[in-house]
Every structure is written in C-alpha cells, then in structure tokens.
Design an enzyme around this catalytic site. Structure first.
Site, PDB file in Angstrom:
ATOM      1  N   THR A 145      11.216  -3.910   2.575  1.00 48.09           N
ATOM      2  CA  THR A 145      12.326  -4.760   3.001  1.00 48.09           C
ATOM      3  C   THR A 145      11.857  -6.071   3.630  1.00 48.09           C
ATOM      4  O   THR A 145      10.673  -6.280   3.811  1.00 48.09           O
ATOM      5  CB  THR A 145      13.222  -4.019   3.997  1.00 48.09           C
ATOM      6  OG1 THR A 145      12.390  -3.560   5.060  1.00 48.09           O
ATOM      7  CG2 THR A 145      13.908  -2.883   3.309  1.00 48.09           C
ATOM      8  N   THR A 163     -10.428  -0.881  -9.484  1.00 48.60           N
ATOM      9  CA  THR A 163      -9.801  -1.162  -8.210  1.00 48.60           C
ATOM     10  C   THR A 163      -8.937  -2.399  -8.207  1.00 48.60           C
ATOM     11  O   THR A 163      -9.211  -3.347  -8.904  1.00 48.60           O
ATOM     12  CB  THR A 163     -10.867  -1.396  -7.147  1.00 48.60           C
ATOM     13  OG1 THR A 163     -10.201  -1.659  -5.926  1.00 48.60           O
ATOM     14  CG2 THR A 163     -11.691  -2.612  -7.473  1.00 48.60           C
ATOM     15  N   ASN A 201       2.939  -1.542   6.776  1.00 45.07           N
ATOM     16  CA  ASN A 201       3.298  -0.466   5.860  1.00 45.07           C
ATOM     17  C   ASN A 201       4.463   0.400   6.317  1.00 45.07           C
ATOM     18  O   ASN A 201       4.888   1.298   5.601  1.00 45.07           O
ATOM     19  CB  ASN A 201       2.071   0.402   5.576  1.00 45.07           C
ATOM     20  CG  ASN A 201       1.123  -0.334   4.670  1.00 45.07           C
ATOM     21  OD1 ASN A 201       1.463  -0.626   3.534  1.00 45.07           O
ATOM     22  ND2 ASN A 201      -0.051  -0.680   5.185  1.00 45.07           N
ATOM     23  N   LYS A 260      -7.212  -9.778  -5.830  1.00 48.07           N
ATOM     24  CA  LYS A 260      -6.166  -9.559  -4.831  1.00 48.07           C
ATOM     25  C   LYS A 260      -6.251  -8.106  -4.429  1.00 48.07           C
ATOM     26  O   LYS A 260      -6.626  -7.234  -5.214  1.00 48.07           O
ATOM     27  CB  LYS A 260      -4.788  -9.900  -5.398  1.00 48.07           C
ATOM     28  CG  LYS A 260      -4.061  -8.698  -5.986  1.00 48.07           C
ATOM     29  CD  LYS A 260      -3.122  -8.074  -4.990  1.00 48.07           C
ATOM     30  CE  LYS A 260      -2.884  -6.601  -5.346  1.00 48.07           C
ATOM     31  NZ  LYS A 260      -2.134  -5.914  -4.292  1.00 48.07           N
ATOM     32  N   THR A 271      -0.456 -10.172  -2.533  1.00 45.47           N
ATOM     33  CA  THR A 271       0.711  -9.448  -1.997  1.00 45.47           C
ATOM     34  C   THR A 271       0.675  -9.591  -0.475  1.00 45.47           C
ATOM     35  O   THR A 271       1.116 -10.589   0.055  1.00 45.47           O
ATOM     36  CB  THR A 271       0.707  -7.974  -2.435  1.00 45.47           C
ATOM     37  OG1 THR A 271      -0.546  -7.398  -2.118  1.00 45.47           O
ATOM     38  CG2 THR A 271       0.969  -7.856  -3.927  1.00 45.47           C
ATOM     39  N   GLU A 275      -5.276  -4.656   4.859  1.00 45.07           N
ATOM     40  CA  GLU A 275      -4.011  -4.835   5.581  1.00 45.07           C
ATOM     41  C   GLU A 275      -4.189  -4.649   7.088  1.00 45.07           C
ATOM     42  O   GLU A 275      -4.579  -3.575   7.549  1.00 45.07           O
ATOM     43  CB  GLU A 275      -2.954  -3.876   5.035  1.00 45.07           C
ATOM     44  CG  GLU A 275      -2.333  -4.420   3.752  1.00 45.07           C
ATOM     45  CD  GLU A 275      -1.351  -3.487   3.095  1.00 45.07           C
ATOM     46  OE1 GLU A 275      -0.543  -3.954   2.316  1.00 45.07           O
ATOM     47  OE2 GLU A 275      -1.403  -2.280   3.365  1.00 45.07           O
TER      48      GLU A 275
END
Lengths: 404, 404
Positions: A404, A187, A399, A176, A150, A273
């Site tokens: 979008t 997890t 985040n 992932k 992702t 992230e």
C-alpha cells in the site's frame, strides 16, 4: 582489467532507456526500462529456482532457447507473477517492444519486478513504448538502472574494460534488488552486456559458473524471489575472434564478468532493504568449497547475527551458533572468529571458545558501514565469501506494509 | 483429558522452586530453577541438533543415559556454551544440587540459557542452592517457570489430568523460549513431569515422536539454539500399572503429552521476541506428512510473510513465494491460500493465482492477535501445522544489543 563507467551501455552498440509509463503512481519514478543491442547478440540467462516463477521468466526462457536476443524490456512496480493472464501479458510486452524496434518478439527478453499477484495492466506499457524508444541512448544506462528499482535506494551499475585477442572489449551491467533476496541458482534482476564475441554456449557456461560464487552468495532476507533472473547479451562488436572454447581468452572473459558481478553483489547487499551496513562473511580453512559456502551463507542469513550487527554488538556466539546449525560438517572446537572493518580487526573467538577482547574497540570496528566477519575453520584450504546486510527497524517497516 | 493448573507441579510428588541467585544483575529477576521428584523417575530428553551444544546438554545426556533422573537444575542469564570450562561448571552444578537434595549427581539434569560465550560463575549458584532448596514447594511451578525466562515476557505453564488403568494421572510442564528458536529435533527449554508410570524406553519414544509435530514446528527467527532441550520425568506415583508397550494406554499417554506440548508451543510462538501476533500456518491437502511440514515451516519462517503479518497486510504472494522455495515438490498452480482469525476467514488465492477480495475485511481479520494462514495444496490428504510470530521493530531492538 580496468574499471570504467557506463553500466549497461559501457559496451559498444548497446543503448538503454528508462521512463515513467504509469505502472507506478509516483510520476517521478521511472518504471519501464529497455536495453537494446545494435545487432543480434549471443544471449544467456539463469533463473530463480523458486517453483513459483514469474510469467516473464517463462517467456524469456522460451525466447532465449536459441541462444540469441537483441533487447531486454523490464518494468518495475508489478512482478506479473501468480496472475492467470501473466504469460499472455509477458508475451504482449515482447511484441510491443519488437514492433517498436523492428525486430521479432522472440529476440526480446522480458522481466518484471514488484508486487506479486496483482494483474499487470498492459495499457501504460503500450502507451509508454514510444517515449521509451525516444529515450534510448548510448549513455543512458542510468535511466534503465533507475527504472528497474523497487525498494532500492541507489541505482546499481558497474563496468570494466579488458582485452581479448588484441581487441578492447567492455562488459557492464545494471542490477536491482533490495528485498526478497536469497538466490538459489540465480538472483534478483541483473542485466549484463558485452561487446566481446563469444558463443551462446560459453556465455551460458560463464554466467552459470559465475553466479555460484557471486549472486548466489548474497542474502538479504532469506526469501528466494519468484522473479530473479540474470541475463547477459554479447553482441561481438568489439571485433575479437569469437571465444568458442575454454581457453585463456575464456578465462579473461570470466575474470571481466566476475569483476562486474562482484561489484554488483556488494551494491545489492549494501542496499538491502533497510540496511545500514554491508556484511561480508569470509570463511577460510574449509575442507572444501561447498562447506565454505554453506558456512558463509548461514552466518550471513542468521537474523540474530544481522540484528547484532545493526546494534554494533560483537555477539560472536551467534556466529558460532549459525555455523553449528548450517548443516556443514564442521569441528566447532577448531573455529576462530574475528571482526574487521576500516577501523581495524579484532579476534573474539579461538578454538570455539571466547577470548578476552576490548568491547570498546570491537564497537568502534562494528560501527563502520562495511563489516567483515572472518571465520577460520582450520580444516583445509577452501574459502568463500557471502554478502548480506544488517536487520533493521526499517526492514520491518518497509515490509510491514509493502503493497500500500 | 482435562486441562488443569499447576504446571510442572501438577503431577504428584513434584516440587519446584525458583530464586534470584545473582547470575543476573537485576535482583528482581529469578535466575535459578529446580524441579525435584520425591522419588527416582524414568527420564527422557531430546536435544538441539546444532553442532555447537551447550555444555549442560552434554552433561545431561550423560546423566540420563540410564533412563533415570530425580531433579532438574536450570539457570538463566548465561548459556554456559562455548566456554573452555563449560562441562566442568555444568558438572559442578549437578554436584551442588545433589549435595543439597541428598541424591547422586548422576540423577540431576542440568540446563542453562542466556548469552553464549561468557564464562558462567559458579559462586552465585553455590550460594543460591540453600535458598533454592528452601523455596521448593508442591505448588511452586510458577517460580521455576519465571526463573528460566530470558527475553520471554510471560511465564509458560500447562498441565492436564487423564486416566491410565483406572488411575488418575497428571502431566504438566513449563517452557521458556522467545528468540533463537528454530528447533531441529528438539527446542527451547521445556521441562515436563508426570506421575504416570511408564518405562524410560517408551517415555523416550513418546517424547521424540511428539516433538516432531509440536516443538519442531515452531520458529521465531530461524536460528537453531545451542542449548535447546526438552526433558521429561515420570515418577510413577499415580500408581498405574507401568506402560511398557505401545498399547492403548500408551496412546492415552501420548495424547496427554501432546495436549500439554501443543499449548506450550502456542505460548512460545505467541511470545516470540517482539511478537505482536501468533501465526499458525495450517497446510492441508499435502501428498505426505513431510511435504505438509516443509511447506508449513517455510511459510512460518519467511521474514517477508512475518513482516507482512506485523503490518496486517494480506500479501499472500509472499506465502506462495515461500511455498515455491520451500523445497517441497508442490504443484504451485493448485495452491489455495486463505487467512483466518477470530474476525473471520477470507480466501485470497485460488489455483495459484490471486482472486478479488475485500482489503478492508482482510485487514480486520489480520489485526487480531492470532492469525491462521491456511494453505491447501490439493494433492492428497496429509496435513500439518506450524507456529511462529510476526517480525517487528521490537525483534530488531531486542536483538540489536542483547549482551549489554
């Protein structure tokens, strides 16, 4: 135990594939993955403890109830979670894969990852099934690893070779996960394959034991996902006498499993992230394992520790603070803290109080990509490690407008 | 119940002061605050549950053991925590204030806020005591409110006027707190004063009850501070017959207290480090209060919800996800979620699944400064509200290099 390449295809008789079918708008991004064993395999899985569970988890759980499976189908771009038609869509995905592979849908595990609460359109998946099958290959682990990503920036694969009863076995996997990572019993998405022969019962025991010291010790942002799942398939093609009891061979299998999962853990945390640094918190001197784990995770999860590491700031007071609120019964007046990396090691707190140290040297240590936060509780012999990452501008950016 | 100005000086007989004494390098920043009652007062306090406790808390606890106090001394810029000489320094601070005011050190409450683990130099405090006493005034609440600020961007004051036994009473306070806020039994630094007459026992009961629905429901970053403390002094100068039992007058007092603390809560959350938005999560339809509180706090604490609110992204899946891992026994298939602000209200999730909504209107609602996340569990009658803020680039910036 030898590190090898090949990921989810390292073990004999496992094919993988990954294509762009159209769930994602970006046509260069693969979004549908398939992993298939040449023959039916023992199967086990562990799932998120979030009460909100993605529909695919419910269907997979049902399909794996008999301890058998032959294929794993996974899409990225949409989690198929909190949708009224979620379970139906997940079941139809299994049916599509089964039809394509000539197996029964009950032997398919299904997973989805991406945005929550938006209906998952079956059409691109149906249309993508033939190209997906055409992409299946014994060296295509990377395609599958890419298709389940992702916000991940790198594909995550690991594998080992080991020996069971004189036979050469292999165990490998792909993973992932980048955000919404704070596992609780399972997890992220992790698919593991092995050609070792092992009963479903022991496979489940191995997996559920292993995740406690590996995937359950990883946190990126403290948010336990609704779609976390770890699935392992063991097809027995290595030809070893099946492992059916907790003997030495089971221990070897556990070691192989742990070697692969530990590597995947480090990759997941390091690719958190927006992360610029992999953080490891190693707790020693704990009175028991539970205390060691609680403390290690509290430090790794602290937003303030994570932000300090982003700034390469040796703000050890935040480490002590996190230990203090972790809930563990710790004598804070005994705690030592040190920071370590490829650049060296520096002690910053002794017996719960600051000691003089070189800020320059500390900075040098903390500017490396992989940082170890070392905590000694001086209360016993237990130890534990947790993995996480720093908190950066990019985490907020990624985040702040994810949908979008 | 009437809103008034005056903060910690709104009640009769309370003077306050705040000066720059030199703990901070920035000479325009006040860093030493004093609050004094004209006469001895009933006193109560609640403290952080972090096992690591700032030295000032230990000393204050000792001094308030008799339920009496007359002054509060607080510095910012250094938390006096995790220092070997911490308790000694905190005691000497009380002695300095006592000498200056002609009272005994045991009647002084002491607090410190700022960086952890760096020795607190007593010299500037000793030198600042005379200027501090000279600044004392019956309308100087703002000086004290400014002197206790750390990364706060605004000074926080609130006060009310109310009637007890025919006498006009006042209750007001100041607060500081911006980061390391995730209270557990107490929170941040909050100093409250009242001229109502009330016994120490009931004062403590009122305070410890109130914090459960106010300060304990605020989270900025999930990090429970080592120095959180709420102190209240009641000097009785309003002349009411002392409140000594849980009667109607006690209820009026509780209401006055709650009005002030609720305002301070909203100010604290709205001024969270780097925050651009105040977030309120209001949970209704819970089977019991504990469930309502657990759910409200989980939503407010979620990094992903906080980042989505920063981006004005109506990503309600993250709200549901947080409810799912909160630990509360919730039927996730019954949950409704809506967003509301001054721009309107929009329903986004019904019975645990997404419903169609206008993204444009949702954006308009979420672009306001104060956002309410409304959750209905449809399981009972209990409700609760938690306060927090969004997660922004500036939070990371502020905390990436806090010490330098």
């Amino acid at each position: 135990m030898k590190q090898i390449t090949g990921g989810v295809c390292a073990a004999q008789g496992f094919k993988a594939a990954g294509v762009h079918c159209g769930i994602r708008k970006n046509q260069t991004k693969r979004d549908l993955a398939l992993i298939v064993s040449d023959c039916p395999a023992s199967a086990a899985a562990v799932y998120t403890t979030n009460l909100v569970k993605g529909a695919p988890l419910l269907v997979t759980k049902e399909h794996l109830a008999d301890g058998k499976a032959q294929a794993i189908l996974c899409n990225s771009g949409n989690a198929n979670t909190c949708n009224a038609d979620g379970p139906q869509i997940a079941k139809e995905m299994c049916q599509l894969a089964a039809d394509q592979l000539g197996i029964v849908p009950e032997d398919v595990a299904v997973a989805s990852t991406g945005v929550i609460g938006q209906p998952l359109n079956l059409a691109p998946i149906a249309a993508g099934m033939a190209p997906l099958a055409a992409d299946l290959g014994y060296d295509n682990s990377l395609h599958a690893a890419m298709a389940i990503m992702t916000t991940d920036t790198i594909a995550k694969e690991a594998a080992v070779e080991f020996t069971l009863g004189g036979k050469t076995c292999h165990l490998g996997g792909i993973a992932k996960g980048s955000g919404m990572i704070h596992p609780n019993m399972a997890t992220m998405l992790v698919f593991l394959t092995t050609d070792a022969a092992i009963s479903s019962e022991l496979l489940h025991k191995a997996l559920s034991t292993d995740v406690q010291s590996t995937f359950n010790m990883v946190s990126v942002d403290g948010d336990t996902s609704t779609n976390d799942m770890v699935v392992i398939l063991a097809n027995g093609l290595a030809g070893n006498a099946p492992v059916t009891e907790e003997n030495e061979e089971f221990a070897v299998f556990m070691k192989a499993l742990n070697t692969v999962t530990m590597q995947l853990c480090r990759m997941l945390a390091g690719d958190g992230e927006g992360a610029t640094r992999l953080l490891e918190c190693r707790v020693q001197g704990a009175p028991d394992l539970a205390t060691a784990r609680t403390v290690a995770k509290a430090v790794i999860c602290s937003s303030l520790v994570k932000a300090a590491m982003f700034g390469a700031d040796a703000n050890w007071g935040r480490v002590l603070c996190a230990i203090g609120y972790s809930g563990a019964a710790v004598d804070v007046q005994k705690v030592d803290v040190a920071f370590a990396s490829a650049a060296g090691r520096i002690e910053v707190c002794k017996d719960g109080a600051g000691i003089p140290f070189s800020e320059e040297y500390a900075k040098e240590i903390l500017l490396k990509d992989e940082i170890e936060i070392q905590v000694n509780l001086h209360m016993g012999e237990a130890e534990s490690t947790a993995w996480g990452c720093d908190l950066t501008y990019d985490y907020v950016k990624i985040n702040g407008d994810y949908r979008t």
